[in-house]
Design a protein around this motif. Structure first.
Motif, PDB file in Angstrom:
ATOM      1  N   PRO A 298       0.836  -1.204   0.000  1.00 20.48           N
ATOM      2  CA  PRO A 298       0.000   0.000   0.000  1.00 20.48           C
ATOM      3  C   PRO A 298       0.871   1.254   0.000  1.00 20.48           C
ATOM      4  CG  PRO A 298      -0.829  -1.600   1.581  1.00 20.48           C
ATOM      5  CD  PRO A 298       0.480  -2.135   1.094  1.00 20.48           C
ATOM      6  N   HIS A 299       0.290   2.383  -0.412  1.00 11.77           N
ATOM      7  CA  HIS A 299       1.101   3.574  -0.642  1.00 11.77           C
ATOM      8  C   HIS A 299       1.713   4.127   0.633  1.00 11.77           C
ATOM      9  CE1 HIS A 299      -2.502   5.639   0.888  1.00 11.77           C
ATOM     10  NE2 HIS A 299      -1.723   6.673   1.104  1.00 11.77           N
ATOM     11  N   HIS A 300       1.155   3.791   1.810  1.00 13.68           N
ATOM     12  CA  HIS A 300       1.601   4.454   3.030  1.00 13.68           C
ATOM     13  C   HIS A 300       2.683   3.702   3.805  1.00 13.68           C
ATOM     14  CE1 HIS A 300      -1.778   1.847   4.147  1.00 13.68           C
ATOM     15  NE2 HIS A 300      -1.232   1.749   5.345  1.00 13.68           N
ATOM     16  N   TYR A 301       3.055   2.491   3.391  1.00 10.88           N
ATOM     17  CA  TYR A 301       4.222   1.859   4.010  1.00 10.88           C
ATOM     18  C   TYR A 301       5.042   1.125   2.962  1.00 10.88           C
ATOM     19  CZ  TYR A 301       1.693  -2.700   4.306  1.00 10.88           C
ATOM     20  OH  TYR A 301       1.009  -3.860   4.036  1.00 10.88           O
ATOM     21  N   ALA A 302       6.338   0.933   3.278  1.00  9.66           N
ATOM     22  CA  ALA A 302       7.248   0.309   2.323  1.00  9.66           C
ATOM     23  C   ALA A 302       8.342  -0.437   3.067  1.00  9.66           C
ATOM     24  CB  ALA A 302       7.877   1.359   1.412  1.00  9.66           C
ATOM     25  N   TYR A 303       8.764  -1.549   2.506  1.00  6.77           N
ATOM     26  CA  TYR A 303       9.899  -2.283   3.036  1.00  6.77           C
ATOM     27  C   TYR A 303      11.194  -1.678   2.486  1.00  6.77           C
ATOM     28  CZ  TYR A 303       6.514  -5.748   4.532  1.00  6.77           C
ATOM     29  OH  TYR A 303       5.455  -6.372   5.139  1.00  6.77           O
ATOM     30  N   LEU A 304      12.171  -1.533   3.358  1.00  8.42           N
ATOM     31  CA  LEU A 304      13.456  -0.940   3.009  1.00  8.42           C
ATOM     32  C   LEU A 304      14.540  -1.983   3.276  1.00  8.42           C
ATOM     33  CD1 LEU A 304      14.927   1.730   2.171  1.00  8.42           C
ATOM     34  CD2 LEU A 304      15.152   2.209   4.623  1.00  8.42           C
ATOM     35  N   LYS A 305      15.045  -2.603   2.210  1.00  2.16           N
ATOM     36  CA  LYS A 305      16.051  -3.653   2.368  1.00  2.16           C
ATOM     37  C   LYS A 305      17.438  -3.026   2.457  1.00  2.16           C
ATOM     38  CE  LYS A 305      15.736  -7.491  -0.080  1.00  2.16           C
ATOM     39  NZ  LYS A 305      15.919  -8.503  -1.150  1.00  2.16           N
TER      40      LYS A 305
END
Length: 445
Positions: free
Chosen positions: A135-142
């Motif tokens: 979803p636009h409001h969270y993201a995984y950061l590897k």
């Protein structure tokens, strides 16, 4: 008239780290003018990003490949199961190509072969944060790939290699783009987050005109300056993790640690080839809570590991009673092709594994219910995930998406996904909270 751009279907299986791989592949394809298809029949080809961690996950991946072949017929396989190309070919000889994990260039090259890329430059434009599947409001950061640990039940090092960290400046520039695009929660992931930078000898990397060490604490400090929620996953409890707890107490990083303890009995931890001083770990957890009262710790455990006795399992239950973890997941041990634990003596019968799994989950449910009940009456901040006619669903600082609990919003809410809302907790059960928004206190970005 210009021809319609080719469409690629995408199936992403496995953990959030694999999801980030999928996002990178999709971003590259979208930058080259490909479109994504929401259905098999609308796609010119399908990419299946597989999981190969457990045998059950491998079977799920093979079934997904078979479904894509049956529905579309033109399938490219990538991901962890791609390391076992012969196994895939034996089951599904009709796949177009097979690549291993994080082989982005090779996957894109295979798509080019199957469906030649369009040449309209107007289709090459994508947003700077790339194309994401969350979803636009969270993201995984590897922040890194691979792992240097030698746990004998795990084949991640053979699938993804040894630890390879991204320079801090590169990570932070990606994080800035995500926040600028409206992301309000950054979920930091890797195979071993607290080992970040070890392979680079903590080399300095420039960000915002300053050379900063590529190090776990430095990254947490930098991410905490962006104004977004920062959630730390897959954190091994190395001593330097203590240094991050004050950032949580200050509100710069979410008071949340995802630590894969796996077990508590010293004999089982030794058999797993994992650190075994769990008494010291309990002391550290207590000291963390003295600094950050609201700290939530989630973890996963394996029951039925070869050689696990009833005494070992009871020690695990006792340890959980002492640790009072907020969120707990449990797996029944299973052999994984290529894992050293397959050859250990004392394999536990399946019926006993199930019995221990049920006992652990009942034990933890009682702990979780008590912890959540203690939060009734408090006013907290939540992030809204879903809004529909049946009710709105949010998450607290203590809940990661998809793996933890939820906060169900009562009454009229007037919210949208991504809103940060102040709510008062009205009720709780073993996993979830029910709350009502506090008037005039909605936080907007």
């Amino acid at each position: 008239m210009p021809t319609a751009p080719p469409k690629i279907g995408f199936v992403s299986l496995g953990c959030p780290k694999a999801l980030v791989d999928s996002e990178r592949i999709v971003t590259r394809l979208r930058a080259e003018g490909y479109e994504l298809s929401a259905s098999y029949e609308g796609a010119d080809a399908v990419v299946v990003n597989t999981c190969g961690f457990l045998n059950s996950a491998k079977e799920e991946s093979l079934e997904a490949i078979g479904e894509a072949l049956a529905e579309n017929g033109r399938v490219i396989v990538t991901g962890c199961l791609g390391m076992e190309a012969d196994r895939i070919r034996e089951r599904h000889p009709g796949v177009l190509a097979i690549t291993g994990p994080h082989q982005y260039e090779t996957v894109v090259a295979e798509v080019h072969k199957a469906v030649p890329r369009p040449h309209d430059p107007f289709l090459d434009l994508v947003p700077p944060q790339g194309f994401r599947l969350t979803p636009h409001h969270y993201a995984y950061l590897k922040i890194s790939e691979g792992c240097n640990n030698a746990c004998n039940f795990c084949i991640i090092p053979s699938l993804r290699g040894r630890l390879k960290s991204r320079p801090l400046g590169d990570v932070m520039r990606e994080a800035e783009c995500l926040v600028a695009a409206g992301v309000k929660e950054l979920l930091v992931i890797s195979q071993d987050t607290s080992a970040y930078g070890l392979d680079l000898h903590y080399a300095r990397s420039e960000w915002r005109g300053e050379a900063r060490e590529t190090r776990f604490l430095a990254l947490a400090e930098a991410l905490g300056s962006l104004g977004a929620w920062v959630r730390l996953h897959y954190v091994y409890p190395y001593p330097h993790v203590d240094q991050v707890i004050p950032l949580m107490a200050e509100g710069r990083v979410l008071p949340y640690l995802d630590i894969p303890f796996q077990h508590a009995a010293p004999s089982v931890l030794k058999a797993m080839r994992r650190p075994g001083n769990q008494e010291r770990t309990l002391e550290r957890i207590a000291s963390w809570r003295e600094i950050c009262r609201d700290l939530a710790i989630r973890s996963t455990f394996i029951v039925g590991f070869p050689g696990e006795t009833e005494e070992d399992f009871t020690a695990l239950l006792d340890w959980l009673g002492e640790a009072q973890l907020s969120r707990v997941g449990c797996f029944k041990y299973e052999n994984v092709d290529g894992a050293a634990s397959n050859d250990l003596p004392g394999h536990v019968p399946e019926e006993l594994k199930q019995e221990r799994y049920d006992r652990l989950m009942r034990h933890q449910q009682a702990i979780s219910a008590k912890l959540l009940k203690a939060r009734v009456g408090r006013t907290i901040e939540v992030i809204v995930d879903e809004v529909d006619g049946e009710g709105d669903i949010a998450r607290s600082h203590w809940d990661a998406p998809e793996i933890d609990g939820a906060v169900y919003l009562n009454g009229e809410t007037d919210v949208k996904p991504g809103d940060l809302v102040k709510v008062k907790i009205e009720d709780a059960d073993e996993y979830d909270l029910w709350a009502r928004p506090v008037a005039t206190n909605r936080a907007t970005w």
